[in-house]
Design an enzyme around this catalytic site. Structure first.
Site, PDB file in Angstrom:
ATOM      1  CB  CYS A 157      44.651  -7.033  19.220  1.00 56.59           C
ATOM      2  SG  CYS A 157      43.599  -7.672  17.907  1.00 56.59           S
ATOM      3  CE  LYS A 184      21.379 -13.943  22.187  1.00 55.66           C
ATOM      4  NZ  LYS A 184      21.883 -13.263  23.388  1.00 55.66           N
ATOM      5  CB  CYS A 227      44.613  -1.934  20.324  1.00 56.92           C
ATOM      6  SG  CYS A 227      42.862  -1.614  19.998  1.00 56.92           S
TER       7      CYS A 227
END
Length: 417
Positions: free
Chosen positions: A360, A280, A357
């Site tokens: 979103c 990474k 949420c």
């Protein structure tokens, strides 16, 4: 003929005993062992401690792996063995305790899957909505990420800029961006001559540890960054390594690919030779320091968000598998921006615990498989932006257009009259 004794048996290998293997499959009853193996002594001392419960005696099967396994020989009763071998229990595997693991080599970075992962359904629509939300979000990664500089000062030496990127990434593991940024600033301010490979390589370890004491695993990272600095000063990390795919078109004027003492590696193999640098960090270093787009840098946010969106089937269990899946179907021009976009999205909206949420756009469009529709969001901190503003403005503008059209239609007959 004696009836065979069928009791629980415990194996003790010949190589566990100091005087070598026996000449039969099992030690004979009259075998004499001169000295007590160290491991057996250690196990017996642990067994005789006050907090260890006693267990009934068992028969011991003594195995000699050098002899033909098809041969048969009698079992030796535990009471007939020498006293130092009369163990009541062996709580650990002797062969594991005595085995020596050779030093493992640095793993080779796998670049692609043998069988590519298929592109997930609706990923382009999900990506477009995330981009819309990210355009309004100022996340910690935007101001305090690995490509930022200490105190916002940009040095004119590209070598030092690249070195800052590498050190920031090593320190960023298991650490929040503001803490990482402050640690890099501390090093830049307190090391003689600023944060360079030479100054960090020769700095006292106590001083370095004090500068980065707030980051996660700071003791280990003190060793990592100083060893990395020494290796960079010596150079040669890229020797024998191939330049990664994606370096084409890079301006390498003044850069010697065969060795650059004082500069960070520009190959995956060279970067992964440094302690604390995995795939990474290697991919992100190439992207941010060298502008080489060789692969996707997957951190905890990218791993979490892509799994929530069902971009991996089955779900991946580690960032490396996530990276390989993404690289098998994601368009190459998105290899670099996907980390920055999804990290900021994961820091503000798609949180690890209690994702937002309620604001979103993916949840509103019902294209997020794990959206929560009945959460209690009243007590949660306001993220400070509304992603629906543009849509509301469009809806409000539409009636005005309709009124203008109606006015024009009514006016036409009057003109004809």
């Amino acid at each position: 003929m004696t009836e065979p004794i069928r009791r629980s048996r415990r194996l003790v290998k010949d190589e566990d005993l100091e005087d070598g293997p026996s000449t039969s499959k099992y030690f004979p009853e009259n075998r004499h062992v001169e000295s007590e193996p160290a491991i057996l002594s250690h196990v017996r001392s642990k067994r005789n401690s006050s907090d260890s419960p006693t267990k009934p005696h068992k028969r011991v099967k003594l195995e000699d792996t050098s002899h033909d396994r098809s041969a048969s020989s009698p079992l030796t009763d535990l009471e007939e063995l020498p006293p130092h071998l009369r163990l009541q229990s062996i709580p650990i595997k002797v062969e594991t305790a005595l085995s020596t693991t050779p030093k493992s080599k640095k793993p080779v970075v796998k670049l692609k899957l043998e069988k590519p992962h298929r592109a997930p359904e609706n990923w382009e629509k999900q990506w477009d909505l995330i981009l819309r939300m990210r355009a309004k979000i100022i996340a910690p990664v935007d101001t305090l990420g690995c490509d930022t500089t200490p105190n916002g000062e940009r040095t004119s030496d590209p070598k030092i800029v690249r070195f800052h990127v590498l050190i920031s990434l090593i320190l960023s593991s298991q650490t929040r961006d503001p803490v990482t940024s402050q640690a890099v600033t501390n090093l830049h301010e307190r090391l003689s001559g600023g944060l360079t490979a030479a100054s960090l390589a020769t700095a006292p370890s106590d001083l370095v540890a004090e500068c980065i004491s707030k980051v996660g695993f700071w003791r280990r990272k003190t060793e990592y960054i100083q060893e990395a600095a020494r290796a960079i000063v010596e150079g040669g990390l890229d020797d024998g390594e191939d330049l990664p795919e994606g370096w084409e078109g890079r301006d390498l004027t003044g850069v010697d690919p065969d060795g650059r003492p004082g500069d960070i590696p520009m190959t995956l193999g060279g970067l992964c030779k440094l302690k604390g640098v995995g795939p990474k960090m290697a991919f992100l270093t190439l992207q941010c320091a060298w502008n080489i787009n060789a692969g996707v840098g997957v951190d905890t946010h990218v791993h979490r968000v892509t799994n929530r969106l069902s971009w991996h089937k089955p779900k991946t269990t580690d960032p490396e598998q996530t990276r390989l899946n993404l690289q098998s179907w994601l368009p190459r021009h998105l290899f670099k921006p996907i980390n920055h976009v999804l990290v900021g999205f994961g820091q503000v909206v798609c949180l690890p615990v209690g994702p937002r949420c309620d604001v979103c756009l993916l949840a509103k469009e019902k294209i997020c498989p794990v959206r929560v529709t009945n959460g209690n969001y009243k007590a949660r901190k306001d993220i400070g932006v509304s992603f629906e503003e543009e849509d509301e403005a469009t809806v409000k503008a539409e009636p005005k257009l309709e009124i203008e059209l109606e006015t024009t239609v009514k006016a036409e007959p009057e003109l004809e009259i």
